[in-house]
Design a protein around this motif. Structure first.
Motif, PDB file in Angstrom:
ATOM      1  N   ASN A  64       0.786  -1.273   0.047  1.00 15.55           N
ATOM      2  CA  ASN A  64       0.145  -0.021  -0.126  1.00 15.55           C
ATOM      3  C   ASN A  64       0.845   1.300   0.043  1.00 15.55           C
ATOM      4  OD1 ASN A  64       0.974   0.510   2.632  1.00 15.55           O
ATOM      5  ND2 ASN A  64      -0.875  -0.611   3.496  1.00 15.55           N
ATOM      6  N   ALA A  65       0.349   2.348  -0.078  1.00  9.39           N
ATOM      7  CA  ALA A  65       1.073   3.645  -0.214  1.00  9.39           C
ATOM      8  C   ALA A  65       2.018   3.853   1.028  1.00  9.39           C
ATOM      9  CB  ALA A  65       0.076   4.797  -0.292  1.00  9.39           C
ATOM     10  N   GLU A  66       1.482   3.504   2.322  1.00  7.04           N
ATOM     11  CA  GLU A  66       2.136   3.590   3.388  1.00  7.04           C
ATOM     12  C   GLU A  66       3.651   2.810   3.418  1.00  7.04           C
ATOM     13  OE1 GLU A  66       2.006   2.753   8.027  1.00  7.04           O
ATOM     14  OE2 GLU A  66       0.292   3.596   7.070  1.00  7.04           O
ATOM     15  N   GLN A  67       3.609   1.433   2.847  1.00  2.70           N
ATOM     16  CA  GLN A  67       4.235   0.665   2.912  1.00  2.70           C
ATOM     17  C   GLN A  67       5.645   0.972   1.766  1.00  2.70           C
ATOM     18  OE1 GLN A  67       2.105  -2.706   2.251  1.00  2.70           O
ATOM     19  NE2 GLN A  67       2.320  -3.668   4.197  1.00  2.70           N
ATOM     20  N   LEU A  68       4.947   1.656   0.726  1.00  2.26           N
ATOM     21  CA  LEU A  68       6.033   2.013  -0.368  1.00  2.26           C
ATOM     22  C   LEU A  68       6.922   3.365   0.156  1.00  2.26           C
ATOM     23  CD1 LEU A  68       3.753   2.155  -3.594  1.00  2.26           C
ATOM     24  CD2 LEU A  68       5.742   0.732  -2.957  1.00  2.26           C
ATOM     25  N   LEU A  69       6.363   4.191   1.127  1.00  2.00           N
ATOM     26  CA  LEU A  69       6.869   5.330   1.567  1.00  2.00           C
ATOM     27  C   LEU A  69       8.014   4.575   2.407  1.00  2.00           C
ATOM     28  CD1 LEU A  69       4.242   7.880   2.308  1.00  2.00           C
ATOM     29  CD2 LEU A  69       6.159   7.936   0.389  1.00  2.00           C
ATOM     30  N   ILE A  70       7.774   3.737   3.145  1.00  2.00           N
ATOM     31  CA  ILE A  70       8.773   3.158   4.124  1.00  2.00           C
ATOM     32  C   ILE A  70       9.951   2.549   3.517  1.00  2.00           C
ATOM     33  CG2 ILE A  70       9.125   1.441   6.001  1.00  2.00           C
ATOM     34  CD1 ILE A  70       6.427   1.928   6.875  1.00  2.00           C
ATOM     35  N   GLU A  71       9.560   1.833   2.460  1.00  2.00           N
ATOM     36  CA  GLU A  71      10.439   1.330   1.619  1.00  2.00           C
ATOM     37  C   GLU A  71      11.387   2.249   0.726  1.00  2.00           C
ATOM     38  OE1 GLU A  71      11.385  -2.181   1.441  1.00  2.00           O
ATOM     39  OE2 GLU A  71      10.146  -2.580   3.029  1.00  2.00           O
TER      40      GLU A  71
END
Length: 75
Positions: A64-71
Motif C-alpha cells: 500500500n502507499a504507506e509501505q511504499l514510503l517506508i521502503e
C-alpha cells in the motif's frame, strides 16, 4: 493497446440494434474481434454503459502507499 472510443462503441451498438445481423458480421464490418463485440454487448446489457472498463487494467500492487514510503522514502 488503446481502448476504442465511445463513438466507435456506440456505432457498433446502434448497428446491432438497427439491423437484423448477428455479432460475427458486425465484428467483420468494423474490423474488431468477435470477443470485443460480445463483451461490449454484455457490458451494455448488464450496466447500460459502454465506456471502456478501467478497473481491470494492470497488475495490482501488493504494497500500500504507506509501505511504499517506508521502503522508498522521498528525499
Amino acid at each position: 493497446m488503446q481502448a476504442y472510443s465511445i463513438d466507435f462503441r456506440q456505432k457498433i451498438l446502434d448497428t446491432y440494434h438497427a439491423e437484423p445481423i448477428s455479432q460475427k458480421p458486425i465484428a467483420k464490418r468494423f474490423s474488431v474481434a468477435l470477443s470485443f463485440v460480445q463483451k461490449l454487448l454484455k457490458q451494455y446489457r448488464e450496466t447500460k454503459n459502454i465506456t471502456p472498463r478501467t478497473d481491470r487494467c494492470g497488475v495490482k500492487g501488493k504494497l500500500n502507499a504507506e509501505q511504499l514510503l517506508i521502503e522508498y522514502p522521498i528525499d
